[in-house]
Enzyme design. Structure first.
Site, PDB file in Angstrom:
ATOM      1  N   HIS A   1      35.771  44.543  43.880  1.00 42.72           N
ATOM      2  CA  HIS A   1      35.771  43.791  42.615  1.00 42.72           C
ATOM      3  C   HIS A   1      34.304  43.689  42.177  1.00 42.72           C
ATOM      4  CE1 HIS A   1      35.962  40.054  40.219  1.00 42.72           C
ATOM      5  NE2 HIS A   1      37.253  40.256  40.121  1.00 42.72           N
TER       6      HIS A   1
ATOM      7  N   ASP B   1      35.073  39.624  51.545  1.00 45.82           N
ATOM      8  CA  ASP B   1      35.594  38.979  50.347  1.00 45.82           C
ATOM      9  C   ASP B   1      37.102  38.796  50.557  1.00 45.82           C
ATOM     10  OD1 ASP B   1      36.864  38.567  47.924  1.00 45.82           O
ATOM     11  OD2 ASP B   1      35.685  40.032  46.804  1.00 45.82           O
TER      12      ASP B   1
ATOM     13  N   GLN C   1      41.665  38.115  47.883  1.00 45.08           N
ATOM     14  CA  GLN C   1      43.046  38.608  47.788  1.00 45.08           C
ATOM     15  C   GLN C   1      43.812  38.525  49.101  1.00 45.08           C
ATOM     16  OE1 GLN C   1      44.589  39.307  45.034  1.00 45.08           O
ATOM     17  NE2 GLN C   1      42.824  39.260  43.663  1.00 45.08           N
TER      18      GLN C   1
ATOM     19  N   LYS D   1      43.730  31.279  44.060  1.00 46.95           N
ATOM     20  CA  LYS D   1      44.624  32.404  44.382  1.00 46.95           C
ATOM     21  C   LYS D   1      45.646  31.977  45.433  1.00 46.95           C
ATOM     22  CE  LYS D   1      41.488  35.803  42.937  1.00 46.95           C
ATOM     23  NZ  LYS D   1      41.602  36.324  41.585  1.00 46.95           N
TER      24      LYS D   1
ATOM     25  N   CYS E   1      38.541  44.196  36.774  1.00 47.40           N
ATOM     26  CA  CYS E   1      37.179  43.934  37.284  1.00 47.40           C
ATOM     27  C   CYS E   1      36.864  44.860  38.451  1.00 47.40           C
ATOM     28  CB  CYS E   1      36.999  42.471  37.696  1.00 47.40           C
ATOM     29  SG  CYS E   1      37.310  41.301  36.391  1.00 47.40           S
TER      30      CYS E   1
HETATM   31  N1  C6P Z   1      40.180  38.724  40.952  1.00 45.58           N
HETATM   32  C1  C6P Z   1      41.993  39.544  39.566  1.00 45.58           C
HETATM   33  O1  C6P Z   1      42.739  39.500  38.583  1.00 45.58           O
HETATM   34  P1  C6P Z   1      36.749  34.277  41.436  1.00 45.58           P
HETATM   35  O2  C6P Z   1      36.830  34.681  39.986  1.00 45.58           O
HETATM   36  O3  C6P Z   1      35.351  33.942  41.840  1.00 45.58           O
HETATM   37  O4  C6P Z   1      37.762  33.262  41.843  1.00 45.58           O
HETATM   38  O5  C6P Z   1      37.191  35.604  42.261  1.00 45.58           O
HETATM   39  C2  C6P Z   1      36.526  36.808  42.045  1.00 45.58           C
HETATM   40  C3  C6P Z   1      37.146  37.893  42.864  1.00 45.58           C
HETATM   41  C4  C6P Z   1      36.427  38.441  43.907  1.00 45.58           C
HETATM   42  N2  C6P Z   1      36.949  39.370  44.719  1.00 45.58           N
HETATM   43  C5  C6P Z   1      38.203  39.818  44.555  1.00 45.58           C
HETATM   44  C6  C6P Z   1      38.753  40.825  45.514  1.00 45.58           C
HETATM   45  C7  C6P Z   1      38.989  39.314  43.519  1.00 45.58           C
HETATM   46  O6  C6P Z   1      40.229  39.754  43.361  1.00 45.58           O
HETATM   47  C8  C6P Z   1      38.442  38.343  42.631  1.00 45.58           C
HETATM   48  C9  C6P Z   1      39.227  37.829  41.465  1.00 45.58           C
HETATM   49  C10 C6P Z   1      41.074  38.389  39.861  1.00 45.58           C
HETATM   50  O7  C6P Z   1      42.013  40.503  40.334  1.00 45.58           O
HETATM   51  C11 C6P Z   1      40.377  37.901  38.627  1.00 45.58           C
HETATM   52  S1  C6P Z   1      39.194  39.027  38.018  1.00 45.58           S
END
Ligand code: C6P
Length: 404
Positions: A121, A198, A201, A224, A362
């Site tokens: 991401h 990270d 997910q 999430k 993203c």
């Molecule tokens: N992915 C998706 O629709 P935040 O925004 O900080 O809570 O998470 C960012 C982020 C970082 N790493 C991974 C693997 C992610 O999937 C995400 C967030 C969402 O896939 C929103 S872009």
């Protein structure tokens, strides 16, 4: 016993209609829905003990402080961290990654190398590029294959004594691939490199054990996993968190301030400047309680059934291509209909009350790898049903008919 009908009653939003149709919520990888138990926790906080924490002698402040620190302990236990001060409250995954990337500014030298994966991401790419710009260190990339898996032999050839840090997601948000993080951590450690995972997910589906993984840093977001937005956590091994400098300066992160010199507070407060999202931290703890009561084994077994069923049903649609075909996958299906833009499919599905994400998710490097503008992404949670998948399949067929 896992009873999806009963579980669905916990989520008020699941009984609403969208465009005159029952909502089918398949955008769980973007954010999950919130059960009544977590909503009640938020209402209770603001109704009964809203106060700033670690600051007041008054009853409300003490109650809020106790609840916030209890939530930290819940999170420590959930991730099996050795100490509760290894859990830093953040605003989410992005914040946690930036905190670590900032900390490594004072550690990396121009000759050092850091390794990212092709499956990341943007949150796990851009902060490291910025770190390289600040320090002169080199960013290397583990490539992927067409199934959406990391090529581990290539990872091994990238590792050297110059490698200082490796950062990979546990599960890809765009494709659902579960990465072999145990191997990645062990191989990186053999070269003395630290590893950040990270977990944005993974945490909605599995329960990571940070000590068993022997990982240096693990980050995730509460929203999430049935918790609120604007809340997350960073796990860091104590030795690393002691070594890294603070990310932001301000109240609560200090031991003593004079105009000549400031000394910093102990962990975890050194990394928690300013008034945090107090209610968010407490609600994150409630979300973890909620998910544990259902049980992560039950959750992942049920979601696997949904994934298998949806893959079978969607695959028979002529001209539909699924991206991300690793056998090691969570409940995410990214797909396109031949010759049709994903946005158009998503728009028609929305008219039918079906929420999916469309676009690059993203993760533009993944889309560039497949040479596509984006995908339609349906991501399932434990409160989804096979009947909802049938609605998706019918919706996709309808979109194909209308747009071909
Ligand atoms: N992915 C998706 O629709 P935040 O925004 O900080 O809570 O998470 C960012 C982020 C970082 N790493 C991974 C693997 C992610 O999937 C995400 C967030 C969402 O896939 C929103 S872009």
């Amino acid at each position: 016993m896992f009873n999806v009908d009963k579980i669905r009653q916990d989520f008020p939003i699941l009984s609403r209609q969208v465009n005159g149709k029952p909502l089918v919520y398949f955008d769980n990888a973007a954010t999950s829905q919130t059960p009544q138990q977590v909503i009640d926790t938020i209402v209770d906080y603001y109704s009964n003990y809203n106060a700033n924490i670690h600051r007041g002698v008054h009853t409300l402040s003490q109650e809020a402080t106790d609840a916030y620190e209890q939530a930290r302990i819940k999170i420590q236990k959930h991730f099996n961290a050795k100490f509760s001060h290894e859990i830093i409250f953040t605003s989410g995954t992005t914040h946690g990654i930036n905190l670590i990337a900032n900390g490594f500014s004072s550690i990396l030298q121009p000759e050092d190398e850091i390794i990212v994966s092709a499956l990341e991401h943007h949150s796990n790419i851009v902060p490291w590029q910025m770190l390289c710009e600040r320090t002169g260190a080199q960013l290397k990339v583990i490539p992927m294959n067409t199934d959406g898996e990391l090529i581990m032999s290539e990872f091994e050839s990238l590792l050297s004594d110059k490698t200082k840090l490796v950062f990979v997601n546990h599960i890809s948000n765009a494709l659902g691939t579960i990465n072999p993080i145990e191997q990645i951590i062990a191989k990186a450690h053999a070269f003395g490199a630290a590893v950040l995972i990270d977990g944005a997910q993974s945490c909605p589906h599995i329960k990571p054990d940070v000590q068993a993984l022997n990982v240096d840093f693990y980050v995730t977001s509460a929203h999430k996993m049935c918790g609120p937005t604007g809340q997350g956590m960073l796990y860091g091994k104590e030795e690393w968190l002691k070594k890294l400098p603070p990310y932001q300066g301000g109240g609560e992160m200090i031991a003593e301030v004079t105009f000549e010199k400031t000394t910093y507070a102990d962990l975890p407060h050194k990394f928690e400047a300013g008034t945090p999202n107090i209610c968010g931290g407490i609600a994150f703890g409630a979300a973890i309680d909620y998910m544990n009561a259902i049980g992560f084994d039950n959750i992942s077994a049920y979601e696997h059934q949904l994934l298998t069923y949806a893959t079978q049903q969607l695959s028979v649609i002529e001209g539909l291509k699924i991206y991300g075909t690793s056998p090691q996958k969570t409940s995410v299906i990214s797909f396109n209909l031949e010759g049709i833009h994903p946005y158009d499919v998503g728009t028609i599905l929305d008219k039918l009350g079906i929420a999916v994400r469309t676009g690059h998710h993203c993760a533009q490097p993944i889309m560039n790898f497949y040479n596509i503008p984006g995908t339609v992404r349906a991501s399932f949670a434990f409160y989804n049903t096979k009947a909802e998948i049938d609605s998706l399949v019918e919706g996709v067929k309808k979109a194909k008919m209308m747009l071909s």
